[in-house]
Design a protein around this motif. Structure first.
Motif, mmCIF file in Angstrom:
data_model
loop_
_atom_site.group_PDB
_atom_site.id
_atom_site.type_symbol
_atom_site.label_atom_id
_atom_site.label_comp_id
_atom_site.label_asym_id
_atom_site.label_seq_id
_atom_site.Cartn_x
_atom_site.Cartn_y
_atom_site.Cartn_z
ATOM 1 N N PHE A 290 6.874 -0.276 7.347
ATOM 2 C CA PHE A 290 8.161 -0.976 7.412
ATOM 3 C C PHE A 290 9.237 -1.375 5.924
ATOM 4 O O PHE A 290 8.698 -0.707 5.607
ATOM 5 C CB PHE A 290 7.959 -2.373 7.761
ATOM 6 N N GLY A 291 10.458 -1.514 6.768
ATOM 7 C CA GLY A 291 11.491 -1.183 6.518
ATOM 8 C C GLY A 291 12.951 -0.881 6.761
ATOM 9 O O GLY A 291 13.071 -1.104 7.658
ATOM 10 N N LEU A 292 14.087 -1.914 6.467
ATOM 11 C CA LEU A 292 15.276 -1.356 6.878
ATOM 12 C C LEU A 292 15.910 0.269 7.067
ATOM 13 O O LEU A 292 15.617 0.789 6.653
ATOM 14 C CB LEU A 292 16.264 -2.672 5.888
ATOM 15 N N MET A 293 16.887 0.607 7.965
ATOM 16 C CA MET A 293 16.982 1.516 8.401
ATOM 17 C C MET A 293 18.430 2.354 6.613
ATOM 18 O O MET A 293 18.558 1.052 5.922
ATOM 19 C CB MET A 293 18.670 1.374 8.654
ATOM 20 N N GLY A 294 16.950 3.384 6.584
ATOM 21 C CA GLY A 294 17.686 4.049 4.667
ATOM 22 C C GLY A 294 16.389 3.561 3.831
ATOM 23 O O GLY A 294 17.167 3.989 2.113
ATOM 24 N N GLY A 474 13.566 2.929 -1.684
ATOM 25 C CA GLY A 474 12.762 4.053 -1.644
ATOM 26 C C GLY A 474 11.948 3.806 -2.484
ATOM 27 O O GLY A 474 11.087 4.823 -3.635
ATOM 28 N N ARG A 475 11.498 2.933 -2.723
ATOM 29 C CA ARG A 475 10.752 2.298 -3.137
ATOM 30 C C ARG A 475 9.461 1.039 -2.067
ATOM 31 O O ARG A 475 9.891 0.834 -1.476
ATOM 32 C CB ARG A 475 10.545 1.265 -4.601
ATOM 33 N N ILE A 476 8.120 1.061 -2.430
ATOM 34 C CA ILE A 476 7.048 0.293 -1.875
ATOM 35 C C ILE A 476 7.432 -0.746 -2.911
ATOM 36 O O ILE A 476 7.524 -1.973 -4.061
ATOM 37 C CB ILE A 476 5.457 0.905 -2.166
ATOM 38 N N THR A 477 7.785 -2.303 -1.679
ATOM 39 C CA THR A 477 8.525 -3.608 -1.997
ATOM 40 C C THR A 477 7.240 -4.704 -2.016
ATOM 41 O O THR A 477 7.032 -6.062 -1.883
ATOM 42 C CB THR A 477 9.420 -3.366 -1.790
ATOM 43 N N GLY A 478 6.132 -4.301 -0.796
ATOM 44 C CA GLY A 478 5.331 -5.487 -0.435
ATOM 45 C C GLY A 478 3.868 -4.077 0.352
ATOM 46 O O GLY A 478 4.518 -2.976 1.220
ATOM 47 N N ALA A 485 -0.034 -10.575 7.057
ATOM 48 C CA ALA A 485 1.005 -10.044 7.384
ATOM 49 C C ALA A 485 1.814 -11.141 8.645
ATOM 50 O O ALA A 485 1.467 -10.753 9.280
ATOM 51 C CB ALA A 485 1.503 -8.695 7.995
ATOM 52 N N ASP A 486 3.062 -11.246 8.706
ATOM 53 C CA ASP A 486 4.167 -12.267 9.322
ATOM 54 C C ASP A 486 5.577 -11.221 9.574
ATOM 55 O O ASP A 486 5.528 -10.446 8.608
ATOM 56 C CB ASP A 486 3.612 -13.353 9.364
ATOM 57 N N GLU A 487 5.956 -11.564 10.364
ATOM 58 C CA GLU A 487 7.373 -11.544 10.333
ATOM 59 C C GLU A 487 7.857 -11.698 9.277
ATOM 60 O O GLU A 487 8.794 -10.907 8.507
ATOM 61 C CB GLU A 487 8.121 -11.927 12.144
ATOM 62 N N ASP A 488 7.924 -13.255 8.819
ATOM 63 C CA ASP A 488 8.999 -13.309 7.401
ATOM 64 C C ASP A 488 7.862 -12.699 6.166
ATOM 65 O O ASP A 488 10.006 -12.604 5.559
ATOM 66 C CB ASP A 488 8.573 -14.258 7.523
ATOM 67 N N HIS A 489 7.337 -12.851 6.062
ATOM 68 C CA HIS A 489 6.597 -11.818 4.829
ATOM 69 C C HIS A 489 6.865 -10.317 4.655
ATOM 70 O O HIS A 489 8.134 -9.830 4.066
ATOM 71 C CB HIS A 489 5.308 -11.451 4.822
ATOM 72 N N LEU A 490 7.069 -9.744 5.920
ATOM 73 C CA LEU A 490 7.656 -8.046 5.745
ATOM 74 C C LEU A 490 9.334 -8.610 6.045
ATOM 75 O O LEU A 490 9.286 -7.475 5.541
ATOM 76 C CB LEU A 490 7.749 -7.477 7.796
ATOM 77 N N LEU A 491 9.748 -8.577 6.235
ATOM 78 C CA LEU A 491 10.977 -9.552 6.579
ATOM 79 C C LEU A 491 12.312 -9.121 4.913
ATOM 80 O O LEU A 491 12.592 -8.390 4.482
ATOM 81 C CB LEU A 491 12.404 -10.776 7.269
ATOM 82 N N PRO A 496 16.596 -5.412 0.353
ATOM 83 C CA PRO A 496 16.885 -4.688 -1.064
ATOM 84 C C PRO A 496 16.915 -6.103 -1.784
ATOM 85 O O PRO A 496 17.736 -6.881 -1.691
ATOM 86 C CB PRO A 496 18.197 -3.507 -0.624
ATOM 87 N N GLY A 497 16.634 -4.898 -3.196
ATOM 88 C CA GLY A 497 17.574 -6.508 -4.504
ATOM 89 C C GLY A 497 16.492 -6.771 -4.388
ATOM 90 O O GLY A 497 15.308 -7.509 -4.564
#
Ligand SMILES: Nc1ncnc2c1ncn2[C@@H]1O[C@H](COP(=O)(O)OP(=O)(O)OP(=O)(O)O)[C@@H](O)[C@H]1O
Ligand SMILES: [Mg+2]
Lengths: 497, 324
Positions: A290-294, A474-478, A485-491, A496-497
């Motif tokens: 999962f991740g945002l665009m880019g 470009g990195r694994i952050t979770g 996992a749930d929606e909040d955790h993923l988001l 970024p940052g």
């Protein structure tokens, strides 16, 4: 303006795409059209915008009968369309694409690029899209290109805006953005026509619905008077039982081990698109990304599939053997398959028929073509994935968007891979087919297939994955197991940052 | 039901009908047209263009172009003649190799193949656009021809080669046999083999083809190599017919080949078309040329007529392709 279709019918060889359809689209409202893949939604929109000048029936704009001979005429009447498939010219910049065919001029007929760039900048900001107007479109990701398409329609100041699955390539944040803009347009009294297979967004944005099935209108009304179950029943013609997730037992055997993967930026020196990526994929596992665009999800799959041999470094083990792929061919030989994101540019050869497309990756097994085998293979997938077509020798160009997507899936499933990469696999697929695909994936996984699934749809990734990796910049952050996992955790992890 | 099939059949039958009408028209205007000797003549005349145009079809199907075929034809024709007449001498080793007619032909085909492979190598390895790469080869191969022949025709090549150019076998001219075999082989390759399918796939969508595991570079290399080899076969036919290799043979033959491909319904943007279409295209050009000669039309008008036919063919094709 009130846009009205009266008794519209349209046939293609072997297909009656629309059969005596009459409906109205109201100003100041979001009018949604629902229906299964191949129900005739896009065809209707194309008739309303002059793409298909030949049809039976009539189109009325504020009570006046109009007949558009071309896209231009429809534009002049104030109707803009965002097509289901991307139609940008890759070599041109964002700004040049937005003003294609209606460039702004200064005196002496010179192009007024300053003004065009300024307006482009403004509309991009409105869409919260952080790219320069002078960026060539080929450098944009599919989701960004989709937003540029939307920007193009917004720039025309049309009274009626038709949107054919504008959100199929967008993630939730961008969808929210688009919805915000649509609400503004609504407040300005514009007529919005909207197509989407994402049920949850429809209940947030739509005011009025129409359901098509096999080219026939089977229901219409106000969104507030209906339910999701009712709409699905209208679309599919029966109840659809959405099954809860069944946990699959997976083995502990690692089929793919990725270590320290880096990918350099193609144009900027010293910058990395992917950095320090390591993970394991087990046999029978669906690993969601999962991740945002880019965030670099597509690039990760591409790198592992041998598409960036020049600028990537990594250690990769497939079933315990170290590998480096310099081309897709090598990756496919080792049992990998890759359902790519953009079916028109990467997935299909539109001028070839369904059977030829499906058999393409497996042709090298014999030097001679085997038309009979090819046809049977295609037949089995046409049935299994419910690809709507008069024959398996139909050109892919003539299929509806969702059915094209199914052909891409069939093509890669037919290679009987050990490891399947899927990049937004259900893009544009109707709700029934989607659930059938989910079932199929579960079944394949139970038989030992491992899947790396990139999806922007949180419900999809939560339903299917055993484990979820989250990426940002470009990195694994979770790294979550399905239970935590749930929606909040993923988001949160995806920001970024 | 079978839409693709019908569509292609329609397109092909259209060019067939055009060919038929053209024949009818010329037959009405000139009573010499429908004589056996004239018809064999037409077939013999188009056999060279058929060979080149078949190779060009494969290249164009892949969305490429090969401008070098005329020069490659001349050079391999000269090589064929030179090998047969003078053999091949390694002066430093004091070694001399003589060539039979067959040896000369095979040598020419090898040279054509190598020049074609060089085209393919430049195009794939250095990502040079095919137009530019083969334009360079057009002058390179012509220059090599001039160097090899010193600008003078190589003549009197003996009865063996003459038979290839002017002989008859089972009542059919030998060049016609040769072009017939070429056509059959390449119809088979393009329709029945994975290699043929790959050519269409690359022309249809190169990126999707690459992602499907097709080795694009290898297919391109092979196709340009084959186009060079087919040009060499054309070179052998031209040389054999005249019993002499002319240094300026094959000038502008690439244009006739491209014209045949286009008239035959193959799209210059790749992915759509057929070898059989090209054969019909070559026949249309051949019959047109022959008819205009029979009707004593000036050669200048012949050129104009050919251009008009090309335009008509493409315009009709475009109109057919517009759907809905
Ligand atoms: N150019 C064409 N030639 C032949 N058939 C066509 C053509 N365009 C559409 N069709 C057929 O018409 C039917 C309706 O297609 P349409 O694209 O309108 O579906 P859709 O409702 O937009 O589906 P999706 O949800 O997959 O986008 C389909 O069966 C399709 O195969
Ligand atoms: Mg559609």
């Amino acid at each position: 303006m009130l846009l009205e279709a009266r008794n519209i019918s349209k046939s293609f060889p072997g297909v009656k795409a629309l059969d005596d359809v009459s409906l109205q689209f109201y100003p100041g409202q979001v009018n949604v059209i629902l229906g299964e893949n191949g129900a005739g939604k896009s065809t209707l929109l194309k008739i309303l915008t002059g793409v298909y000048p030949q049809y039976e029936g009539s189109i009325l704009l504020d009570g006046k009968v109009l007949r558009f001979g071309s896209v231009r005429e429809a534009q002049r009447a104030g109707i803009a369309i965002i097509h289901q498939e991307l139609n940008l010219i890759p070599q041109l910049t964002v700004s040049e694409n937005l003003f294609l065919g209606r460039e702004l001029h200064r005196e002496l007929g010179l192009l007024d690029s300053t003004e065009m760039n300024r307006q482009t900048q403004a509309v991009l900001e409105k869409l919260q899209l952080d790219i320069a107007p002078q960026t060539p479109v080929r450098r944009l990701k599919v989701g960004e290109q989709q937003l540029v398409e939307i920007a193009r329609a917004l720039l025309t100041d049309a009274e009626v805006i038709l949107m054919d699955e504008p959100t199929s390539a967008l993630s939730d944040t961008e969808i929210d953005n688009l919805h915000r803009i649509i609400r503004d347009l609504k407040a300005d009294g514009k007529t919005i026509v909207y197509i989407s297979h994402k049920m949850d967004e429809l209940f947030r944005i739509a005011d009025h619905y129409t359901v098509l099935r096999d080219g026939v209108m089977v229901g219409t009304g106000k969104m507030e008077d209906t339910t999701e179950a009712e709409l699905i029943r209208l679309m599919v013609g029966r109840e659809l039982k959405i099954e809860a997730k069944t946990l699959v037992t997976q083995s502990d055997e690692v089929v793919m081990r990725v270590k320290d993967l880096d990918l350099d930026h193609p144009y900027v020196r010293q910058r990395k698109v992917l950095e320090n990526i390591s993970f394991n994929l087990k046999r029978g596992e669906i690993l969601g990304i999962f991740g945002l665009m880019g965030a670099g999800r597509t690039e990760l799959l591409e790198t592992l599939f041998g598409l960036h041999p020049g600028r990537s470094r990594y250690r990769l083990e497939i079933e315990g053997t170290a590998r480096q792929f310099k081309s897709p061919q090598e990756a496919i030989r080792q049992g990998l398959a890759f359902v790519t994101e953009d079916r028109k540019a990467e997935g299909l050869i539109l001028g070839m028929d369904i059977a030829a497309n499906i058999s393409l990756p497996t042709l090298s097994e014999t030097p001679m073509l085997q038309p009979q085998r090819e046809k049977e293979l295609a037949r089995s997938y046409v049935d299994q994935l419910a690809i709507k077509t008069p024959s398996e020798r139909q050109l892919c160009r003539n299929l509806s968007g969702g059915n094209q997507q199914k052909v891409v899936l069939a093509k890669w499933l037919s290679t009987r891979p050990k490891i399947l990469f899927m990049d937004e696999p259900t893009r544009g697929i109707d709700i029934k087919a989607k659930h059938e695909l989910y079932e199929l994936m579960k079944q394949l996984v139970a038989d030992g297939l491992s899947i790396l699934l990139v999806s922007s749809e949180i419900p999809e990734i939560l339903t299917l994955s055993d484990r979820i990796l989250v990426m940002a910049e470009g990195r694994i952050t979770g790294d979550f197991s399905v239970t935590e996992a749930d929606e909040d955790h993923l988001l949160k992890a995806a920001l970024p940052g | 039901m079978n839409l693709t099939f019908n569509n292609q059949l329609l397109r092909k039958s259209q060019s067939l009908i055009a060919l038929f009408l053209l024949c009818l028209l010329i037959a009405l205007l000139s009573d010499k047209f429908l004589t056996t000797s004239n018809l064999w003549n037409v077939l013999r005349q188009i056999s060279v263009n058929v060979c080149i145009a078949v190779g060009m079809t494969l290249v164009v199907l892949m969305a490429g172009i090969d401008l070098s075929v005329g020069s490659v034809l001349a050079f391999s024709g000269a090589i064929c003649a030179g090998l047969i007449k003078f053999g091949f001498a390694f002066e430093s080793l004091d070694l001399f190799v003589g060539f039979t007619v067959l040896g000369g032909i095979l040598g020419a085909m090898l040279v054509g193949l190598l020049l074609g492979l060089f085209n393919g190598w430049v195009i794939t390895r250095f990502v040079v656009p095919p137009f530019v790469a083969t334009l360079a080869m057009l002058t390179i191969a012509r220059g090599l021809t001039m160097l090899y022949t010193k600008g003078i025709p190589i003549s009197n090549l003996g009865p063996g080669l003459e038979f290839i150019g002017s002989g008859w076998l089972l009542g059919i001219p030998v060049p016609v046999w040769i072009s017939l075999i070429v056509v059959l082989v390449f119809v088979f390759i393009s329709r029945k083999t994975a290699f043929g399918r790959y050519i269409y796939a690359i022309g249809g969508n190169e990126k999707a083809a690459f992602l499907s595991g097709i080795n694009i570079n290898r297919i391109k290399l092979a196709v340009y190599g084959l186009a060079g080899m087919l040009a060499a076969i054309g070179g052998v036919l031209v040389t054999a017919r005249l019993n002499s290799a002319q240094p300026n043979a094959g000038m502008t033959y690439e244009l006739d080949a491209i014209a045949a491909v286009v008239i035959g319904g193959t799209s210059l943007s790749g992915g759509v078309g057929s070898v059989t279409g090209t054969v019909i295209g070559a026949a249309i050009i051949g019959v047109l040329n022959n008819g205009l000669v029979l009707l004593n039309v000036s050669p200048f008008w012949q050129q104009v007529a050919k251009g008009v036919v090309i335009l008509l063919a493409v315009i009709i094709d475009k109109m057919n392709r517009k759907e809905a």
